[in-house]
Enzyme design. Structure first.
Site, PDB file in Angstrom:
ATOM      1  N   ASP A   1      17.565 -40.785   9.154  1.00  0.00           N
ATOM      2  CA  ASP A   1      17.703 -40.709  10.514  1.00  0.00           C
ATOM      3  C   ASP A   1      17.323 -39.021  10.352  1.00  0.00           C
ATOM      4  OD1 ASP A   1      17.644 -43.383   9.770  1.00  0.00           O
ATOM      5  OD2 ASP A   1      19.976 -43.502  11.326  1.00  0.00           O
TER       6      ASP A   1
ATOM      7  N   HIS B   1      13.537 -43.715  17.351  1.00  0.00           N
ATOM      8  CA  HIS B   1      15.219 -43.333  17.043  1.00  0.00           C
ATOM      9  C   HIS B   1      16.358 -42.570  18.599  1.00  0.00           C
ATOM     10  CE1 HIS B   1      19.609 -43.832  14.660  1.00  0.00           C
ATOM     11  NE2 HIS B   1      19.505 -41.877  14.603  1.00  0.00           N
TER      12      HIS B   1
ATOM     13  N   HIS C   1      20.152 -39.274   5.641  1.00  0.00           N
ATOM     14  CA  HIS C   1      19.902 -38.583   7.258  1.00  0.00           C
ATOM     15  C   HIS C   1      19.423 -37.025   6.785  1.00  0.00           C
ATOM     16  CE1 HIS C   1      22.997 -40.627   8.579  1.00  0.00           C
ATOM     17  NE2 HIS C   1      22.938 -41.120   9.813  1.00  0.00           N
TER      18      HIS C   1
HETATM   19 NI    NI Z   1      21.239 -41.009  14.184  1.00  0.00          NI
END
Ligand code: NI
Length: 238
Positions: free
Chosen positions: A46, A96, A187
């Site tokens: 992400d 996102h 991430h």
């Molecule tokens: Ni996020």
């Protein structure tokens, strides 16, 4: 045996000639996977693209590992080359939001703008629209989910990579909790996360896991506005 070998070599080169992308390692690996019988796991990243995303793509390519990226629209326009590569190398691309907004705090119009702007940025860079969505912070509710024209993908393994900032611990959290059908949250703006991936992939493969995209994990059978945290799996697979 000679005939079989000649046949498969001929069909292989014919496929390669017709479709250049079939040469991509992750593409060829993805063609062979069947998550109804294999132990599959989806690695997801992400908040990119960011400064370490190309390094991550190098690792994924070298280890023939497809992944899924949930991208922030406002960052996409800054790194179009990274996006083109991500798509060309067979990774799945998700949205996102434009600026990491909590969707439960948005009006219907604001949410639509967040999604449309992100879709347009991804499409401009790659020629394709995002196919899945991950709500920032995992925040979602029934009213907002119904406004999301993608499947909503959460996770069953939170690596806490943003807090841990330690590659060994990120690998350990994953290996301690992974099961067939798992979705791992990470991430790619985190350097320690990107550095954890070679060892994570190695350990997953040693345990018989095949890394796949989210789409492969669910064999393409996902519905818009529905929340997914992991894929169903046969307990006998454990
Ligand atoms: Ni996020």
């Amino acid at each position: 045996m000679a005939l079989l070998g000649a046949t498969s070599a001929a069909s292989c080169s014919a496929t390669t000639g017709a479709e250049p992308q079939a040469q991509s390692p992750s593409q060829s690996a993805s063609e062979q996977v069947d998550c109804s019988v294999q132990r599959c796991v989806a690695l997801t990243f992400d908040d990119g693209p960011d400064q370490f995303t190309d390094e991550l793509l190098d690792t994924l390519k070298a280890t023939e590992t497809p992944a899924t990226f949930f991208l922030i629209g406002s960052k996409v326009q800054k790194l179009p080359g990274t996006l083109q590569r991500m798509a060309a190398e067979g990774h799945q691309i998700g949205s996102h939001t434009w600026d990491h907004s909590d969707i439960t705090k948005l009006s219907a119009q604001q949410l639509k703008q967040q999604l449309d702007r992100t879709d347009a940025a991804i499409k401009k860079a790659t020629g394709q629209s995002p196919s899945v969505f991950r709500p920032p912070l995992g925040h979602h509710d029934k009213a907002h989910n119904q406004l999301v024209p993608y499947p909503l993908v959460l996770w069953d393994i939170h690596t806490h990579d943003g807090r841990l900032k330690n590659s060994e611990k990120i690998v350990k959290v994953t290996m301690d909790t992974v099961q067939p059908g798992s979705i791992v949250l990470m991430h790619d703006p985190r350097k320690t996360t990107v550095q954890a991936i070679p060892e994570m992939v190695s350990q997953l493969r040693a345990k018989g896991y095949t890394p796949v995209t989210v789409d492969q994990l669910f064999t393409g059978e996902m519905e818009n506005s529905v929340v997914y945290s992991s894929a169903p799996h046969d307990p006998a697979q454990q």
